[in-house]
Design a protein around this motif. Structure first.
Motif, mmCIF file in Angstrom:
data_model
loop_
_atom_site.group_PDB
_atom_site.id
_atom_site.type_symbol
_atom_site.label_atom_id
_atom_site.label_comp_id
_atom_site.label_asym_id
_atom_site.label_seq_id
_atom_site.Cartn_x
_atom_site.Cartn_y
_atom_site.Cartn_z
ATOM 1 N N LEU A 1 1.122 -1.152 -0.063
ATOM 2 C CA LEU A 1 -0.189 0.116 0.567
ATOM 3 C C LEU A 1 0.769 1.316 0.134
ATOM 4 O O LEU A 1 0.007 2.203 0.015
ATOM 5 C CB LEU A 1 -1.047 -0.270 1.031
ATOM 6 N N GLY A 2 2.176 1.125 -0.059
ATOM 7 C CA GLY A 2 2.794 2.502 0.354
ATOM 8 C C GLY A 2 3.302 3.194 -0.994
ATOM 9 O O GLY A 2 3.076 2.141 -2.374
ATOM 10 N N SER A 3 4.384 4.285 -0.765
ATOM 11 C CA SER A 3 4.666 4.870 -1.727
ATOM 12 C C SER A 3 6.165 3.921 -2.125
ATOM 13 O O SER A 3 7.041 3.585 -1.358
ATOM 14 C CB SER A 3 5.390 5.993 -1.760
ATOM 15 N N LYS A 4 6.633 3.864 -3.829
ATOM 16 C CA LYS A 4 7.847 3.339 -4.218
ATOM 17 C C LYS A 4 8.768 3.909 -3.502
ATOM 18 O O LYS A 4 9.906 3.921 -3.724
ATOM 19 C CB LYS A 4 7.566 2.943 -5.750
ATOM 20 N N SER A 5 8.372 5.528 -3.606
ATOM 21 C CA SER A 5 9.596 6.333 -3.158
ATOM 22 C C SER A 5 10.087 6.118 -2.072
ATOM 23 O O SER A 5 11.643 6.733 -1.757
ATOM 24 C CB SER A 5 8.998 8.105 -2.881
ATOM 25 N N PHE A 6 9.476 5.267 -0.878
ATOM 26 C CA PHE A 6 9.664 5.083 -0.006
ATOM 27 C C PHE A 6 10.647 4.083 0.585
ATOM 28 O O PHE A 6 10.672 3.151 -0.105
ATOM 29 C CB PHE A 6 8.611 5.377 1.133
ATOM 30 N N PRO A 7 11.731 3.776 1.408
ATOM 31 C CA PRO A 7 12.621 2.782 1.279
ATOM 32 C C PRO A 7 11.774 1.846 1.214
ATOM 33 O O PRO A 7 10.598 1.321 2.216
ATOM 34 C CB PRO A 7 12.996 3.074 2.507
ATOM 35 N N LYS A 8 12.440 0.484 1.315
ATOM 36 C CA LYS A 8 11.679 -1.070 0.608
ATOM 37 C C LYS A 8 11.278 -1.386 1.969
ATOM 38 O O LYS A 8 10.207 -1.582 2.909
ATOM 39 C CB LYS A 8 12.166 -2.093 -0.328
ATOM 40 N N GLU A 9 13.446 -1.786 3.244
ATOM 41 C CA GLU A 9 12.729 -2.104 4.205
ATOM 42 C C GLU A 9 13.874 -1.572 5.371
ATOM 43 O O GLU A 9 13.861 -1.143 5.287
ATOM 44 C CB GLU A 9 13.720 -3.650 3.763
#
Length: 731
Positions: free
Chosen positions: A647-655
């Motif tokens: 649900l999050g933004s791709k611009s936010f770090p993955k892990e």
């Protein structure tokens, strides 16, 4: 076999000798007799490939945005390597061919060996001596039909769909803008159905050619009065429908279509043109503008094209395959004649001259239909020798490896990691797509390439088999590799269900017991690197990352259990992607969450004993198993919480990981390394360093079989918890 391949990074074309592709479930293997060169589509692909990096970026601004977002999350170096890897992929050219069926895959009902067929589809019906075609992208041909003409089937279906989008009725008068190959085929189809046709083009030769195929009248754009001519052709009303088959960046064809169309008429756009629709023209006449999508319904639908699921004819009368069939029917009944359109035929050995013709045309030749002809007597080979094969000098402790599967991850991450090691030699590569095996084999100096993975298993010089195929093949290939006496590295997941898991454990224990006995009874071994006890490692790489090793060291002598929080901003993967297919990818819990459970096992030094999982619920198009909250209890009292979401933004770090214990808190921020976080190290190289060392020294695998078993089992129990709504024991 020979195949035409383009390198997107450099734009160069190559007539490569590659292994014949492997037959797939639901597909047929076809020996091409002829394939059609699409001057418009393929020329644009070649021109894009020859652009500089800046030029490619300007042409694909959406991809640039994705790259920028990836830099923010993964770092500059990791992103650069990923982007260069993607650009370096071998791209097959061509999407329309005809030939003979030489092999039939499982679940195929409508074809048999020896059938003559016409084939469609980019990535399938390519310019190659042998192609693998899904059942829904091939049609059977009558014995009387000319295979050279049948190779036009894809363009025929595209033209057919453009006509259908107009929803024509008897007596209506039609204009066709753009009289190249696609336009001329459209003219012939319309005339076969008895429609009056007015053609328009900027080239007077195209107009004269089209009149030979029955076109009633022609207009030279730029010289004739198109509006007046269209009114005269249509009794002063304007044409009932316009089909645009031109190829230009300009939006002029759309404007011209609006000007010649009657009130409440239809415009079907088939060709690639500018899309600035003049609102006033279309509004005042209330014209219906329609885009025509390729060959028809079913295009870009993986369930239709790859799995062979047809649309019920009562609901969808004309699918892409039925459009192909109708085109072939008209061709077989001599309602259309393509032979005069074929201006050039090149044998496959001279096929690159066809591209010189459509891109440079040094002799200024007129061309319309350009066809490639194949040597049908040639026997296709599954294995291609790239350099002399000699047995490795095992005294140097060089591990000989063969890789099965050459997808993006293998090419961009694993193979570079392997090649960076001095004690490993990548000797062979197998991939179901011969062109992929060829690309990897040549780039990394392999001795041979093959489309049959069993060639690697039979190779006595291969010590280590690396498996990076789609997930549904992992279990079978692991078992076969172990039985062949090979060390095995398999990308996660190990398998897709508990039955496969238990079978792997059984075979692993059996082969190790058998080989240990044989080793004791043997006093002389020709090849010291061949395993007496095959090792197995699954690609749970996070535990080998510098950040994981740092935290492991900090908590080595802890006096309390650990509490671990692992947040995964996973991003959305389309429902139709193979990873989401339960039969092929197994879904994201089995396919990726295993990573995070393994890291928790590594940090706690304890096996998982119980799991509870829940998903989100509510509004929106949300896949529940892509959005889970997982609580895991470990045997030593530690707990882990995995929040996995798309649900999050791709611009936010993955892990992001937080580890609590002994009054300490340690974190991992997307495994970034370096002073400014410009790099990312998830442990891919580290896992191979440790695995190679264990093989050379005859030590156990860096991840115990027990740990692999419980990590894999835990993913299955997560699904069980979601289904039952309660916590589930991991036993």
């Amino acid at each position: 076999m020979k195949q035409i391949i383009q390198n997107y990074k450099t734009g160069t074309l190559e007539l490569a000798e590659v292994p014949v592709p492997t037959i797939k479930k639901g597909g047929i293997l076809v020996k091409n007799h002829f394939s059609l060169v699409s001057a418009g589509t393929e020329k644009s692909m070649i021109e894009f490939g020859k652009k500089s990096l800046i030029g490619k970026a300007q042409a694909k601004p959406k991809l640039v945005k994705q790259v920028i977002e990836k830099i923010k999350t993964d770092g500059l170096l990791a992103t650069y390597k990923s982007a260069m890897g993607k650009l370096g992929e071998p791209v097959p050219l061509g999407y329309s061919s005809a030939g003979e069926v030489i092999e039939v895959g499982n679940n195929v009902k409508n074809f048999k060996k020896g059938d003559k067929v016409a084939c469609a589809g980019a990535g399938y019906a390519s310019h190659a001596e042998v192609v693998c075609i899904p059942e829904n992208l091939a049609v059977k041909l009558p014995e009387s039909i000319d295979l050279k003409e049948a190779s036009f089937v894809t363009l025929g279906a595209i033209a057919m769909q453009g006509i259908r989008r107009c929803e024509l009725s008897p007596g209506e008068k039609i204009a066709v803008i753009g009289l190249g190959l696609l336009g001329q085929i459209t003219v012939q189809l319309l005339k076969a159905y008895g429609m009056p046709v007015l053609g328009m083009d900027v080239n007077p030769k195209r107009i004269e050619e089209s009149k030979k195929y029955g076109m009633d009248e022609g207009i030279l754009i730029g010289a004739d009065n198109v509006i007046e001519a269209a009114l005269n052709f249509s009794d002063g009303n304007g044409v009932d429908a316009v089909i645009i088959t031109a190829s230009t960046q300009s939006s002029e064809p759309l404007e011209t279509a609006g000007l010649v169309c009657r009130e409440r008429g239809r415009v079907s756009s088939v060709g690639l043109t500018g899309m600035k629709i003049p609102r006033s023209i279309y509004y005042e006449k209330e014209i219906d503008f329609r885009l025509s999508r390729s060959y028809g319904p079913g295009r870009y639908d993986r369930n239709y094209e790859e799995k062979g699921l047809d649309y019920p004819i009562g609901y969808v009368r004309w699918t892409e395959k039925r459009n192909m069939m109708e085109f072939i029917r008209l061709l077989s009944e001599n309602k259309i004649n393509l032979t005069p359109m074929i201006t050039h035929t090149f044998k496959i050995d001279n096929a690159l001259k066809a591209y010189e013709l459509i891109t440079k045309n040094p002799d200024n030749e007129d061309f319309t239909g350009v066809v490639i002809q194949y040597d049908v007597e040639k026997k296709p080979e599954k294995k291609i020798i790239l350099r002399e094969i000699k047995e490795l000098d095992k005294k140097k402790n060089i591990i000989s490896a063969g890789i099965i599967g050459g997808g993006n991850f293998a090419r961009g991450v694993l193979i570079p990691a392997i090649k960076s090691l001095k004690n490993v030699s990548l000797e062979a590569v197998a991939d179901s797509e011969g062109r992929t095996a060829d690309y990897i084999g040549k780039k990394y100096g392999c001795k041979y390439t093959t489309s049959d993975y069993k060639d690697i298993l039979k190779d006595k010089n291969i010590d280590l088999v690396i498996i990076t195929t789609p997930h549904n093949l992992h279990s079978r290939m692991v078992i076969e590799s172990l039985k062949a006496g090979k060390h095995v590295f398999v990308e996660k997941p190990l398998c897709l269900n508990e039955q496969e898991l238990h079978e792997i454990i059984k075979v692993y224990n059996t082969t190790n017991t058998t080989n240990s006995t044989n080793s004791k009874n043997s006093t002389n071994s020709k090849n010291s690197m061949n395993p007496t006890n095959p090792s197995l490692l699954v690609g749970f790489n996070r535990r080998f990352s510098p950040e994981a090793l740092r935290i492991k060291q900090i908590f080595t002598n802890r006096s309390t259990p650990l509490m671990i929080y692992y947040r995964v901003n996973a991003g959305k993967i389309p429902e139709e992607h193979w990873v989401q297919d339960p039969e092929i990818g197994g879904g994201r819990i089995i396919g990726e969450v295993c990573h995070f459970i393994d890291l928790m096992q590594f940090l706690t030094d304890s096996r998982p004993v119980e799991v509870y999982a829940s998903t989100v619920a509510g509004k929106g198009n949300i896949k529940d198993t892509d959005n889970v909250n997982i609580i895991i209890k470990f045997e030593d009292g530690s707990t882990g919480n995995v929040l996995y979401t798309s649900l999050g933004s791709k611009s936010f770090p993955k892990e992001y990981v937080e580890v609590f214990g002994d009054r300490k808190v340690e974190t991992i921020n997307n495994f970034k390394t370096g002073k400014f976080g410009m790099s990312q190290d998830k442990g891919h190289r580290g896992e191979f360093v440790e695995f190679m060392n264990s093989i050379k020294k005859g030590k156990p695998s860096p991840i115990s079989l027990e740990s692999i078993y419980y990590t894999t089992l835990a993913t299955f129990k997560i699904h069980a918890s979601l289904k039952e709504g309660t916590s589930v024991k991991i036993t």
